[in-house]
Design a protein around this motif. Structure first.
Motif, short mmCIF file in Angstrom:
data_model
loop_
_atom_site.label_atom_id
_atom_site.label_comp_id
_atom_site.label_asym_id
_atom_site.label_seq_id
_atom_site.Cartn_x
_atom_site.Cartn_y
_atom_site.Cartn_z
N PHE A 35 0.83 -1.20 0.00
CA PHE A 35 0.00 0.00 0.00
C PHE A 35 0.87 1.26 0.00
CE2 PHE A 35 -2.70 3.26 1.94
CZ PHE A 35 -3.80 3.17 1.11
N GLY A 36 1.95 1.23 0.76
CA GLY A 36 2.86 2.38 0.79
C GLY A 36 3.53 2.63 -0.56
N ILE A 37 3.99 1.58 -1.21
CA ILE A 37 4.60 1.71 -2.53
C ILE A 37 3.58 2.26 -3.52
CG2 ILE A 37 5.50 0.40 -4.50
CD1 ILE A 37 6.88 -1.44 -2.45
N GLY A 38 2.37 1.75 -3.46
CA GLY A 38 1.33 2.23 -4.37
C GLY A 38 0.98 3.69 -4.15
N MET A 39 0.93 4.12 -2.90
CA MET A 39 0.59 5.52 -2.63
C MET A 39 1.72 6.45 -3.06
SD MET A 39 -2.42 5.46 -1.75
CE MET A 39 -2.56 7.20 -1.47
N ILE A 40 2.96 6.06 -2.83
CA ILE A 40 4.09 6.88 -3.27
C ILE A 40 4.11 6.99 -4.79
CG2 ILE A 40 6.62 6.96 -3.39
CD1 ILE A 40 6.60 5.78 -0.53
N ALA A 41 3.85 5.87 -5.48
CA ALA A 41 3.82 5.90 -6.94
C ALA A 41 2.64 6.74 -7.45
CB ALA A 41 3.73 4.48 -7.49
N SER A 42 1.53 6.70 -6.76
CA SER A 42 0.37 7.51 -7.17
C SER A 42 0.68 8.99 -7.03
CB SER A 42 -0.85 7.16 -6.31
OG SER A 42 -1.23 5.83 -6.54
N ILE A 43 1.34 9.35 -5.95
CA ILE A 43 1.72 10.75 -5.76
C ILE A 43 2.76 11.17 -6.80
CG2 ILE A 43 2.86 12.35 -4.15
CD1 ILE A 43 1.43 10.77 -1.90
N ALA A 44 3.67 10.25 -7.13
CA ALA A 44 4.69 10.57 -8.13
C ALA A 44 4.08 10.84 -9.50
CB ALA A 44 5.71 9.43 -8.22
N LEU A 45 2.96 10.22 -9.80
CA LEU A 45 2.31 10.44 -11.09
C LEU A 45 1.74 11.86 -11.21
CD1 LEU A 45 0.46 7.08 -11.74
CD2 LEU A 45 2.30 8.07 -13.10
N LEU A 46 1.57 12.54 -10.10
CA LEU A 46 1.04 13.89 -10.14
C LEU A 46 2.09 14.92 -10.58
CD1 LEU A 46 -1.04 13.87 -6.86
CD2 LEU A 46 -1.88 13.62 -9.19
N PHE A 47 3.36 14.58 -10.46
CA PHE A 47 4.42 15.53 -10.81
C PHE A 47 4.68 15.51 -12.31
CE2 PHE A 47 5.49 14.44 -6.37
CZ PHE A 47 5.31 15.70 -5.83
N PRO A 48 4.74 16.67 -12.93
CA PRO A 48 4.98 16.73 -14.38
C PRO A 48 6.34 16.17 -14.77
CG PRO A 48 4.17 18.84 -13.58
CD PRO A 48 4.42 17.98 -12.38
N ALA A 49 7.33 16.24 -13.89
CA ALA A 49 8.65 15.72 -14.23
C ALA A 49 8.61 14.21 -14.48
CB ALA A 49 9.63 16.03 -13.11
N VAL A 50 7.76 13.52 -13.77
CA VAL A 50 7.64 12.07 -13.98
C VAL A 50 6.81 11.78 -15.22
CG1 VAL A 50 6.74 9.94 -12.96
CG2 VAL A 50 7.89 11.60 -11.52
N ARG A 51 5.73 12.53 -15.42
CA ARG A 51 4.84 12.27 -16.55
C ARG A 51 5.50 12.59 -17.89
NH1 ARG A 51 0.25 15.27 -13.86
NH2 ARG A 51 1.18 16.91 -15.08
N ASP A 52 6.39 13.57 -17.94
CA ASP A 52 6.98 14.01 -19.20
C ASP A 52 8.28 13.30 -19.56
OD1 ASP A 52 4.87 15.74 -19.34
OD2 ASP A 52 5.99 17.45 -18.53
N THR A 53 8.71 12.31 -18.77
CA THR A 53 10.00 11.67 -19.04
C THR A 53 9.93 10.68 -20.19
OG1 THR A 53 9.52 10.03 -17.34
CG2 THR A 53 10.85 11.93 -16.70
N GLY A 54 8.83 10.06 -20.43
CA GLY A 54 8.70 9.08 -21.51
C GLY A 54 7.70 8.02 -21.13
N THR A 55 7.45 7.13 -22.06
CA THR A 55 6.39 6.16 -21.82
C THR A 55 6.82 5.03 -20.89
OG1 THR A 55 7.02 4.97 -23.82
CG2 THR A 55 5.26 6.61 -24.01
N VAL A 56 8.08 4.60 -20.95
CA VAL A 56 8.51 3.47 -20.12
C VAL A 56 8.50 3.83 -18.63
CG1 VAL A 56 10.40 1.88 -19.63
CG2 VAL A 56 9.80 2.41 -21.99
#
Length: 69
Positions: free
Chosen positions: A17-38
């Motif tokens: 659950f902790g890993i999932g929540m951290i990853a969910s929060i990371a998806l909100l940052f544009p730096a993560v979303r704009d890095t590429g598809t992989v």
């Protein structure tokens, strides 16, 4: 009495659950979303750990809440 198996189940549930929540929060940052598809795909798959961890936590609560006869 709690068994060692149920304690492990709770630990795995909390970690997932902790890993999932951290990853969910990371998806909100544009730096993560704009890095590429992989990288976005990997973070998205890690975010799916949150519902799995929640489900395991519910299973742990149901198993540990039962009275032994």
């Amino acid at each position: 009495m709690q068994t060692q198996k149920s304690s492990r189940l709770l630990g795995v549930a909390v970690v997932l659950f902790g890993i999932g929540m951290i990853a969910s929060i990371a998806l909100l940052f544009p730096a993560v979303r704009d890095t590429g598809t992989v990288p976005v795909t990997i973070v998205y798959l890690l975010a799916m750990c949150a519902p799995v961890g929640l489900l395991l936590g519910i299973v742990f609560a149901l198993l540990s809440g039962r009275r032994s006869r």
